[in-house]
Motif scaffolding. Structure first.
Motif, mmCIF file in Angstrom:
data_model
loop_
_atom_site.group_PDB
_atom_site.id
_atom_site.type_symbol
_atom_site.label_atom_id
_atom_site.label_comp_id
_atom_site.label_asym_id
_atom_site.label_seq_id
_atom_site.Cartn_x
_atom_site.Cartn_y
_atom_site.Cartn_z
ATOM 1 N N UNK A 87 -0.442 5.752 12.126
ATOM 2 C CA UNK A 87 -0.730 7.193 12.097
ATOM 3 C C UNK A 87 -1.449 7.532 10.794
ATOM 4 N N UNK A 88 -2.492 8.336 10.913
ATOM 5 C CA UNK A 88 -3.223 8.784 9.728
ATOM 6 C C UNK A 88 -2.563 10.053 9.212
ATOM 7 N N UNK A 89 -1.443 9.876 8.552
ATOM 8 C CA UNK A 89 -0.645 11.019 8.102
ATOM 9 C C UNK A 89 -0.223 10.911 6.646
ATOM 10 N N UNK A 90 -0.948 10.121 5.856
ATOM 11 C CA UNK A 90 -0.535 9.868 4.486
ATOM 12 C C UNK A 90 -1.700 10.087 3.525
ATOM 13 N N UNK A 91 -1.371 10.571 2.342
ATOM 14 C CA UNK A 91 -2.269 10.534 1.189
ATOM 15 C C UNK A 91 -1.744 9.445 0.253
ATOM 16 N N UNK A 92 -2.591 8.512 -0.120
ATOM 17 C CA UNK A 92 -2.180 7.395 -0.964
ATOM 18 C C UNK A 92 -2.953 7.449 -2.274
ATOM 19 N N UNK A 93 -2.210 7.512 -3.381
ATOM 20 C CA UNK A 93 -2.795 7.496 -4.717
ATOM 21 C C UNK A 93 -2.098 6.381 -5.499
ATOM 22 N N UNK A 94 -2.729 5.209 -5.543
ATOM 23 C CA UNK A 94 -2.105 4.078 -6.211
ATOM 24 C C UNK A 94 -0.850 3.650 -5.476
ATOM 25 N N UNK A 95 0.268 3.500 -6.194
ATOM 26 C CA UNK A 95 1.515 3.092 -5.528
ATOM 27 C C UNK A 95 2.269 4.252 -4.874
ATOM 28 N N UNK A 96 1.761 5.475 -5.032
ATOM 29 C CA UNK A 96 2.462 6.660 -4.533
ATOM 30 C C UNK A 96 1.805 7.115 -3.237
#
Length: 483
Positions: free
Chosen positions: A131-140
């Motif tokens: 699912x394309x439901x995430x924002x990913x910034x590095x390990x977070x």
């Protein structure tokens, strides 16, 4: 030496003594629950127990899988501990924020969440778990659907309470809450995220229920939801496989039915007292997503029936305390928010436990405060902060805190005294608007009684005065004749 006769003292029967003990315990419990801050203290106890239990079970469930992949046994636990620390800070901050400020900021929060749900469908979003439901910034990683549920509950309650004098009309009852909720549903289904859509539906139905919507609305929504679920299930292969797996998981025990069967095996092996912490075998790559979606199966295997009852009892107690907070408040917005948030958390826990024990299809909804997940645990702690703040705004709690001081817990946390609820002033009737320019104003209505007075024409004055003078003369002549 004389013997003194001693008459034997008859002791009451054992059933009578047991009844007295039950009455004494019930009286003391009723007295304690009647204290001003009882709900606040109970909520803190539930919050602390769920937090500790969640950390212990995440560590126990995630360590074997991480070691098998060559990572540290504490990698998932460290992330969860970090998120719990952030959530605890959020919890303390929310306890200090006045509820009026939270209410006034709900509109902006709803707008921001809708924008984030749009952006996550763009190349800025990441695909995790299909699912394309995430924002990913590095390990977070961050999932915007979780704060969107909270924003919908706060903003929907604000709109419905503001329009409560007009809610007997369907257009004011449904607009704008239902159209905005439908927009959020569509954005979440485009990801796609079935679990998030279900919990959003729970929030919307709770808002309409506690505002007193007619039952025909719930019938229409239920029919629409069932129809939409059937269309989505028949129109997508993986959703159809979920339904088929729920109906017959043994048809593909090594494929789609693996999770459901392994969860049942883990619960069955736990027995009454369980195998003990860290002694479960299902987490050794037998059960997928064991530290997130299916952590209740690990609880049943390692802590047994006793552990499962403990978890169920905590959520039942949360339901009772949350609805008590809603019932004991006077502010209509606080009442609706407390009840809606309570139903949301308890329903999410019931859905997670339901599909682990194979009463519901697998939907990917986490167990609040116990499953691993950063956005979920921070949002849930935010919800607990709002509920605790609502508990401190009960009328008895407000009077006690403002007259007797902050109390032991409030003194340790240095919490400010809550504000007394003041109902909004009644609005004055609206003045009639002036006539539009370019049009002549309609003449004022004719007052017949005024026209019969001094503003009558001169001829009418003379006729009336002469008539009155004639009547006076007749009356004087009658009096003279009578004498």
């Amino acid at each position: 030496m004389t013997a003194v006769d001693r008459t034997p003292v008859e002791r009451p029967p054992r059933s009578a003594r047991r009844t007295k003990r039950v009455v004494a315990v019930r009286t003391s419990l009723t007295g304690w629950l009647g204290r001003p801050l009882a709900d606040f203290h109970l909520l803190l106890a539930i919050f602390g127990m769920l937090t500790v239990l969640g950390l212990i079970m995440v560590l126990s469930a995630s360590a074997p899988g991480e070691v098998a992949e060559g990572a540290s046994a504490y990698s998932v636990f460290k992330k969860q501990l970090l998120y719990v620390g952030v959530g605890a800070i959020v919890f303390l901050i929310v306890l200090r924020i006045p509820l009026r400020t939270i209410r006034h900021g709900s509109t902006m929060a709803m707008l921001v969440c809708v924008v984030l749900l749009f952006l996550v469908l763009t190349p800025l979003g990441s695909v995790l778990g299909g699912a394309q439901s995430w924002f990913t910034v590095g390990p977070i990683s961050f999932q915007p659907i979780e704060p969107a549920k909270l924003a919908l509950a706060l903003w929907g309650a604000h709109v419905l309470v503001t329009k409560r004098a007009l809610l007997d009309q369907y257009r004011h009852l449904l607009v704008p809450v239902v159209p905005v909720a439908m927009l959020v549903f569509a954005l979440v289904m485009l990801q796609p995220d079935l679990g998030g859509t279900i919990t959003l539906g729970v929030v919307l139905m709770s808002l309409l229920w506690f505002v007193g919507a007619p039952m025909r609305i719930f019938g229409i929504i239920t029919i629409g939801a069932v129809t939409g679920a059937l269309v989505l299930a028949l129109g997508s292969d993986y959703r159809l496989k979920r339904v088929q797996t729920f109906l017959n998981p043994a048809a593909d025990p090594q494929g789609d039915g693996l999770q459901a069967l392994q969860a049942l095996y883990a619960l069955a092996e736990g027995g009454f007292f369980g195998k003990g912490l860290t002694n479960g075998s299902s987490k050794w790559r037998y059960l997928p997503n064991v530290h997130s979606d299916f952590i209740f199966a690990v609880i049943g295997e390692e802590l047994g029936f006793i552990g499962c009852v403990l978890v169920l009892g905590l959520f039942v107690l949360l339901a009772v305390v949350g609805l008590r907070i809603a019932a004991r408040n006077t502010d209509p917005w606080i009442r609706m928010v407390a009840a809606t948030l309570t139903v949301w958390l308890v329903a999410q826990a019931a859905i997670n436990i339901g599909y682990v024990v194979q009463l519901l299809p697998v939907t990917g909804i986490t167990l609040p405060m116990i499953s691993s997940g950063g956005t979920s645990v921070v949002t849930t702690m935010f919800v607990f902060g709002i509920l605790a703040n609502c508990a401190r705004h009960e009328p008895d709690a407000v009077s006690a805190l403002r007259s007797l001081g902050p109390g032991r817990v409030g003194g340790i946390l240095k919490l400010p005294a809550p504000v007394v609820y003041k109902p909004p002033p009644k609005r004055r009737p609206v003045r009639p608007s002036p006539p539009p320019r370019g049009r002549k104003a309609a003449p004022p209505p004719v007052d017949e009684r005024r026209m019969a007075g001094r503003h009558a024409p001169p001829s009418e004055y003379r006729r009336r005065e002469s008539r009155k003078a004639g009547q006076d003369r007749d009356a004087r002549s009658r009096r003279r004749d009578g004498r």
